[in-house]
Design a protein around this motif. Structure first.
Motif, PDB file in Angstrom:
ATOM      1  N   THR A 159       0.648  -1.197  -0.154  1.00  0.00           N
ATOM      2  CA  THR A 159       0.077   0.036  -0.047  1.00  0.00           C
ATOM      3  C   THR A 159       0.917   1.352  -0.073  1.00  0.00           C
ATOM      4  O   THR A 159       1.050   1.818  -0.931  1.00  0.00           O
ATOM      5  N   ARG A 179       3.883  11.750  16.036  1.00  0.00           N
ATOM      6  CA  ARG A 179       2.428  11.397  15.923  1.00  0.00           C
ATOM      7  C   ARG A 179       1.640  11.281  17.473  1.00  0.00           C
ATOM      8  O   ARG A 179       2.403  11.030  18.413  1.00  0.00           O
ATOM      9  N   ASN A 223      -3.129   8.143  18.923  1.00  0.00           N
ATOM     10  CA  ASN A 223      -3.700   7.602  17.533  1.00  0.00           C
ATOM     11  C   ASN A 223      -2.951   6.177  17.386  1.00  0.00           C
ATOM     12  O   ASN A 223      -1.600   6.046  17.274  1.00  0.00           O
ATOM     13  N   PRO A 224      -3.477   4.912  17.459  1.00  0.00           N
ATOM     14  CA  PRO A 224      -3.142   3.637  17.342  1.00  0.00           C
ATOM     15  C   PRO A 224      -2.345   3.150  16.134  1.00  0.00           C
ATOM     16  O   PRO A 224      -2.721   3.836  15.150  1.00  0.00           O
ATOM     17  N   ILE A 265      -1.024   0.192  13.149  1.00  0.00           N
ATOM     18  CA  ILE A 265      -1.426  -1.120  12.640  1.00  0.00           C
ATOM     19  C   ILE A 265      -0.310  -2.285  13.042  1.00  0.00           C
ATOM     20  O   ILE A 265       0.802  -1.883  13.044  1.00  0.00           O
ATOM     21  N   HIS A 271       1.339  -5.635  12.215  1.00  0.00           N
ATOM     22  CA  HIS A 271       1.407  -6.570  10.736  1.00  0.00           C
ATOM     23  C   HIS A 271       2.169  -7.784  11.057  1.00  0.00           C
ATOM     24  O   HIS A 271       2.981  -7.936  12.068  1.00  0.00           O
ATOM     25  N   THR A 302      -8.805  -2.612  21.412  1.00  0.00           N
ATOM     26  CA  THR A 302      -8.775  -3.172  20.235  1.00  0.00           C
ATOM     27  C   THR A 302      -7.272  -3.055  19.656  1.00  0.00           C
ATOM     28  O   THR A 302      -6.610  -2.527  19.861  1.00  0.00           O
ATOM     29  N   ARG A 349      -2.972  -6.423  10.359  1.00  0.00           N
ATOM     30  CA  ARG A 349      -3.175  -6.646   8.674  1.00  0.00           C
ATOM     31  C   ARG A 349      -1.846  -7.688   8.349  1.00  0.00           C
ATOM     32  O   ARG A 349      -0.890  -7.546   9.029  1.00  0.00           O
ATOM     33  N   PRO A 395       2.699   2.413  11.208  1.00  0.00           N
ATOM     34  CA  PRO A 395       2.193   3.286  10.416  1.00  0.00           C
ATOM     35  C   PRO A 395       2.720   3.551   9.288  1.00  0.00           C
ATOM     36  O   PRO A 395       3.833   3.438   8.981  1.00  0.00           O
ATOM     37  N   SER A 396       1.972   4.472   8.585  1.00  0.00           N
ATOM     38  CA  SER A 396       2.729   5.080   7.341  1.00  0.00           C
ATOM     39  C   SER A 396       4.084   5.871   7.731  1.00  0.00           C
ATOM     40  O   SER A 396       3.977   6.602   8.632  1.00  0.00           O
ATOM     41  N   SER A 410      -4.385   0.719   3.359  1.00  0.00           N
ATOM     42  CA  SER A 410      -5.343  -0.206   3.534  1.00  0.00           C
ATOM     43  C   SER A 410      -6.795   0.215   3.973  1.00  0.00           C
ATOM     44  O   SER A 410      -6.962   1.313   4.566  1.00  0.00           O
ATOM     45  N   ARG A 425     -11.949   3.475   7.112  1.00  0.00           N
ATOM     46  CA  ARG A 425     -11.182   4.124   6.162  1.00  0.00           C
ATOM     47  C   ARG A 425     -11.319   3.204   5.080  1.00  0.00           C
ATOM     48  O   ARG A 425     -10.869   2.221   4.690  1.00  0.00           O
ATOM     49  N   GLY A 442      -7.586   7.974  14.756  1.00  0.00           N
ATOM     50  CA  GLY A 442      -6.757   8.672  13.875  1.00  0.00           C
ATOM     51  C   GLY A 442      -7.531   9.944  13.063  1.00  0.00           C
ATOM     52  O   GLY A 442      -6.985  10.591  12.477  1.00  0.00           O
TER      53      GLY A 442
HETATM   54  O1  TXA Z   1      -1.730   0.432   4.221  1.00  0.00           O
HETATM   55  C1  TXA Z   1      -1.736   0.614   5.561  1.00  0.00           C
HETATM   56  O2  TXA Z   1      -2.633   0.422   6.475  1.00  0.00           O
HETATM   57  C2  TXA Z   1      -0.212   1.405   6.032  1.00  0.00           C
HETATM   58  C3  TXA Z   1       0.705   0.118   5.857  1.00  0.00           C
HETATM   59  C4  TXA Z   1       2.052   0.652   6.575  1.00  0.00           C
HETATM   60  O3  TXA Z   1       0.407  -0.952   6.332  1.00  0.00           O
HETATM   61  N1  TXA Z   1      -0.347   1.761   7.437  1.00  0.00           N
HETATM   62  C5  TXA Z   1      -1.184   2.838   7.793  1.00  0.00           C
HETATM   63  O4  TXA Z   1      -1.133   3.089   9.071  1.00  0.00           O
HETATM   64  O5  TXA Z   1      -2.111   3.412   6.945  1.00  0.00           O
HETATM   65  P1  TXA Z   1      -1.569   4.476   9.716  1.00  0.00           P
HETATM   66  O6  TXA Z   1      -1.088   4.483  11.207  1.00  0.00           O
HETATM   67  O7  TXA Z   1      -0.841   5.796   8.932  1.00  0.00           O
HETATM   68  O8  TXA Z   1      -3.102   4.384   9.774  1.00  0.00           O
HETATM   69  C6  TXA Z   1      -3.954   3.529  10.715  1.00  0.00           C
HETATM   70  C7  TXA Z   1      -5.310   3.896  10.773  1.00  0.00           C
HETATM   71  C8  TXA Z   1      -5.398   5.316  11.610  1.00  0.00           C
HETATM   72  O9  TXA Z   1      -6.290   5.998  11.122  1.00  0.00           O
HETATM   73  C9  TXA Z   1      -5.603   4.688  13.064  1.00  0.00           C
HETATM   74  O10 TXA Z   1      -6.291   5.802  13.877  1.00  0.00           O
HETATM   75  C10 TXA Z   1      -6.399   3.475  12.640  1.00  0.00           C
HETATM   76  O11 TXA Z   1      -5.958   3.050  11.484  1.00  0.00           O
HETATM   77  N2  TXA Z   1      -6.352   2.456  13.880  1.00  0.00           N
HETATM   78  C11 TXA Z   1      -5.567   1.551  14.179  1.00  0.00           C
HETATM   79  N3  TXA Z   1      -5.631   0.770  15.372  1.00  0.00           N
HETATM   80  C12 TXA Z   1      -7.092   1.283  15.321  1.00  0.00           C
HETATM   81  C13 TXA Z   1      -7.940   0.778  16.479  1.00  0.00           C
HETATM   82  N4  TXA Z   1      -7.626  -0.188  17.322  1.00  0.00           N
HETATM   83  N5  TXA Z   1      -9.387   1.141  16.565  1.00  0.00           N
HETATM   84  C14 TXA Z   1      -9.537   2.301  15.356  1.00  0.00           C
HETATM   85  N6  TXA Z   1      -8.681   2.603  14.649  1.00  0.00           N
HETATM   86  C15 TXA Z   1      -7.542   2.267  14.740  1.00  0.00           C
END
Ligand code: TXA
Ligand code: MG
Length: 346
Positions: A38, A61, A65-66, A68, A70, A120, A124, A145-146, A184, A200, A234
């Motif tokens: 991605t 950050r 803001n949680p 992901i 992998h 939670t 991914r 995260p990104s 994603s 998202r 986020g």
């Molecule tokens: O494609 C992707 O998802 C990329 C690649 C690197 O894997 N990662 C990515 O991560 O976009 P990030 O941190 O930029 O975005 C993750 C999103 C954020 O909006 C965050 O708030 C949400 O996922 N998120 C993560 N954990 C969460 C949770 N437990 N509950 C609700 N939202 C969550």
């Protein structure tokens, strides 16, 4: 300041030996930028609180803001979620590995710093070979995260990561440009008593997920209530934004109108992203600089190039990026979601 090394992966050579340095750094609690299918991610051992803290620091950050998490296989996934309900098993079966993130109840093994204090966890399984192998060799889940500074567009190549994180991280694994270019799809499936919600949108669409599950699901609207915002931390922050002001338009007519009514604008400080069909109807003044222009010919093409183009135009130090886009399908809606979040209102 640290020196940021870039290791360019050579796909004609054996991969494992090219990942040794990254594995060693991750083992020792460091953070490493890695490609996924991605966007590029900024990775740390998801179980190591100090390492995860470094991600938040390098990106700037907010700590609520949680991230992901992998994983490389289903056995690993099982360890880090409380339990897998039937719906999530169906999604895993159909879409893993790939650009889908599931929000599930976390197991005790995942530290709260990784989930921004939530019960939670976002999980991914990336399909990118470099990311998958790295996780496999390390035998630990990677929080990532990104790999952009917080608020900036996600990086889709190693150079864009370097631009944001140079001097802040020791290593970038360069696996070339990412195939998908958008983050994603994130789906909250953590509460078995409620309907799953897409938090998202992404390349895996609501329709595809509904087909897989055999039930109707929800998609979080752009205009969120406070309750929704709390559900997905986020979402409350400004996202994907270049330094220049990004202004979103539906059509060339709207851009013509904007230019005609803002005659004091310095055209050399404006850049433009526009659909080929709309471009034909645009009344662009002769003094407009063509290097500030990106004409795309399909939604697919725009999805792959959007972030890198926005960064490229931003590097030209323009004041304003005008973007013409109308969503016509699910992928379009995923793009539109990002454009909305990065744009300013006029
Ligand atoms: O494609 C992707 O998802 C990329 C690649 C690197 O894997 N990662 C990515 O991560 O976009 P990030 O941190 O930029 O975005 C993750 C999103 C954020 O909006 C965050 O708030 C949400 O996922 N998120 C993560 N954990 C969460 C949770 N437990 N509950 C609700 N939202 C969550
Ligand atoms: Mg991000």
């Amino acid at each position: 300041m640290v020196t940021t090394e870039i290791i360019k992966i050579n796909f004609s050579l054996e991969l494992e030996s090219q990942l040794i340095e990254a594995v060693e750094l991750l083992k020792s609690g460091e953070i490493v930028a890695i490609p996924t299918e991605t966007v590029y991610g900024l990775a740390a051992n998801a179980l190591d609180q100090n390492a995860v803290m470094k991600i938040f620091k390098a990106k700037g950050r907010p700590s609520d803001n949680p991230l992901i998490v992998h994983v490389s296989d289903i056995d690993m996934l099982y360890k880090y979620v409380d339990k897998l309900n039937e719906l999530s098993l169906k999604l895993i079966d159909t879409f893993f590995p790939g650009p889908l993130t599931l929000i599930l109840k976390k197991s005790e093994k995942i530290p709260y710093i990784t989930t921004g204090g939530l019960d939670t966890v976002a999980i991914r399984m990336p399909s990118n070979e470099i990311a998958l192998n790295l996780i496999k060799i390390l035998n630990k889940p990677l929080a990532a995260p990104s790999a952009n500074l917080s608020g900036k567009p996600s990086p889709t190549n190693a150079n864009d990561v370097f631009e944001d994180l140079q001097g802040k991280i020791k290593l970038i694994l360069d696996g070339g440009s990412t195939e998908i270019g958008l983050e994603s799809t994130v789906i909250d499936i953590s509460d078995i008593d409620s309907i799953p919600v897409i938090l998202r949108p992404g390349i895996i669409t609501k329709e595809e997920i509904e087909n897989c599950l055999g039930i109707a699901i929800q998609q979080e609207s752009e205009n969120k209530s406070l309750n929704d915002i709390i559900k997905s931390p986020g979402m409350k922050y400004r996202h994907y934004a270049p330094n220049a002001d990004l202004i979103l338009f539906n059509s060339s007519e709207e851009i013509n109108y904007y230019l005609a009514n803002n005659i004091e604008i310095n055209l050399s400080k404006i850049s433009l992203i526009i659909d080929l069909e709309q471009f034909d109807k645009l009344l662009l003044p002769d003094s407009f600089n063509d290097t500030n222009l990106y004409v795309y010919s399909s939604t697919q093409e725009l999805a792959v190039n959007l972030y890198s183009k926005i960064r490229e135009l931003d590097r030209l130090k323009v004041d304003t990026i005008l973007v013409q886009f109308i969503p016509s399908d699910s992928l379009g809606r995923a793009i539109y979601n990002r454009l909305k979040k990065s744009s300013v209102q006029i």
